[in-house]
Design a protein around this motif. Structure first.
Motif, PDB file in Angstrom:
ATOM      1  N   UNK A  68       0.779  -1.255   0.164  1.00 55.47           N
ATOM      2  CA  UNK A  68      -0.025   0.053  -0.052  1.00 55.47           C
ATOM      3  C   UNK A  68       1.091   1.300  -0.179  1.00 55.47           C
ATOM      4  N   UNK A  69       2.064   1.100   0.256  1.00 55.35           N
ATOM      5  CA  UNK A  69       2.853   2.219   0.397  1.00 55.35           C
ATOM      6  C   UNK A  69       4.061   2.451  -0.998  1.00 55.35           C
ATOM      7  N   UNK A  70       4.196   3.668  -1.411  1.00 54.38           N
ATOM      8  CA  UNK A  70       4.966   4.215  -2.483  1.00 54.38           C
ATOM      9  C   UNK A  70       6.211   4.422  -1.730  1.00 54.38           C
ATOM     10  N   UNK A  71       7.397   4.068  -2.362  1.00 50.47           N
ATOM     11  CA  UNK A  71       8.617   4.424  -1.692  1.00 50.47           C
ATOM     12  C   UNK A  71       9.345   5.010  -2.547  1.00 50.47           C
ATOM     13  N   UNK A  72      10.337   6.110  -2.063  1.00 51.27           N
ATOM     14  CA  UNK A  72      11.119   6.743  -3.003  1.00 51.27           C
ATOM     15  C   UNK A  72      12.657   6.189  -2.748  1.00 51.27           C
ATOM     16  N   UNK A  73      13.071   5.706  -3.645  1.00 58.35           N
ATOM     17  CA  UNK A  73      14.568   4.680  -3.579  1.00 58.35           C
ATOM     18  C   UNK A  73      15.511   5.465  -4.488  1.00 58.35           C
ATOM     19  N   UNK A  74      16.552   5.676  -3.691  1.00 62.36           N
ATOM     20  CA  UNK A  74      17.552   6.337  -4.473  1.00 62.36           C
ATOM     21  C   UNK A  74      18.856   5.434  -4.514  1.00 62.36           C
ATOM     22  N   UNK A  75      19.910   5.824  -5.104  1.00 62.55           N
ATOM     23  CA  UNK A  75      20.912   5.211  -5.344  1.00 62.55           C
ATOM     24  C   UNK A  75      21.511   4.439  -4.127  1.00 62.55           C
ATOM     25  N   UNK A  76      21.720   3.358  -4.169  1.00 57.85           N
ATOM     26  CA  UNK A  76      22.340   2.295  -3.018  1.00 57.85           C
ATOM     27  C   UNK A  76      21.307   2.000  -1.892  1.00 57.85           C
ATOM     28  N   UNK A  77      20.047   2.477  -2.113  1.00 58.66           N
ATOM     29  CA  UNK A  77      18.998   1.985  -1.203  1.00 58.66           C
ATOM     30  C   UNK A  77      18.115   0.825  -1.873  1.00 58.66           C
ATOM     31  N   UNK A  78      17.312   0.233  -0.951  1.00 54.76           N
ATOM     32  CA  UNK A  78      16.610  -0.840  -1.477  1.00 54.76           C
ATOM     33  C   UNK A  78      15.189  -0.754  -0.665  1.00 54.76           C
ATOM     34  N   UNK A  79      14.285  -1.654  -1.176  1.00 51.52           N
ATOM     35  CA  UNK A  79      12.726  -1.799  -0.601  1.00 51.52           C
ATOM     36  C   UNK A  79      12.615  -3.388  -0.643  1.00 51.52           C
ATOM     37  N   UNK A  80      11.677  -3.954   0.154  1.00 57.10           N
ATOM     38  CA  UNK A  80      11.562  -5.132   0.326  1.00 57.10           C
ATOM     39  C   UNK A  80      10.434  -5.401   1.156  1.00 57.10           C
ATOM     40  N   UNK A  81       9.705  -6.465   0.639  1.00 62.46           N
ATOM     41  CA  UNK A  81       8.421  -6.989   1.458  1.00 62.46           C
ATOM     42  C   UNK A  81       8.270  -8.256   1.426  1.00 62.46           C
ATOM     43  N   UNK A  82       7.671  -8.724   2.394  1.00 62.76           N
ATOM     44  CA  UNK A  82       7.332 -10.324   2.472  1.00 62.76           C
ATOM     45  C   UNK A  82       6.009 -10.385   2.746  1.00 62.76           C
ATOM     46  N   UNK A  83       5.413 -11.334   2.153  1.00 61.54           N
ATOM     47  CA  UNK A  83       3.827 -11.698   2.169  1.00 61.54           C
ATOM     48  C   UNK A  83       3.760 -13.115   2.593  1.00 61.54           C
ATOM     49  N   UNK A  84       3.126 -13.488   3.373  1.00 58.30           N
ATOM     50  CA  UNK A  84       2.951 -14.723   3.931  1.00 58.30           C
ATOM     51  C   UNK A  84       1.495 -15.461   3.078  1.00 58.30           C
ATOM     52  N   UNK A  85       1.647 -16.132   2.358  1.00 55.82           N
ATOM     53  CA  UNK A  85       0.596 -16.962   1.147  1.00 55.82           C
ATOM     54  C   UNK A  85       0.198 -17.984   1.959  1.00 55.82           C
TER      55      UNK A  85
END
Length: 90
Positions: A46-63
């Motif tokens: 549900x969240x939009x992230x600003x991701x710059x050089x050297x950064x990361x985003x991750x998410x885990x969903x339990x299916x």
């Protein structure tokens, strides 16, 4: 971008690493879907992230789905579209 799942109880992880170096930040969110389904069936963070050089985003969903399906990790970048990982299965 990487996506992997070892077992349903351990969740389905999607991670995007922006390459180090120059370049501007992107605005993005992560998601997933069954490989054999359309993008309209995707589940998105549900969240939009600003991701710059050297950064990361991750998410885990339990299916709660069985292991016999293949899954795709998704990265939606504002103004650029949707990018997909290769199919993965547990």
């Amino acid at each position: 971008m990487n996506a992997f799942q070892k077992a349903p109880s351990q969740g389905f992880l999607v991670r995007y690493d922006k390459n180090k170096g120059s370049g501007s930040a992107i605005t993005a969110r992560l998601g997933w879907k069954r490989a054999d389904k359309s993008d309209s069936t995707a589940t998105w963070d549900s969240t939009w992230y600003s991701v710059g050089p050297g950064q990361y985003i991750k998410n885990t969903w339990h299916l709660s789905y069985p292991c016999n399906y293949k899954w795709v990790g998704l990265l939606q970048v504002s103004g650029q579209g949707i990018f997909r990982t290769p199919d993965t299965a547990c």
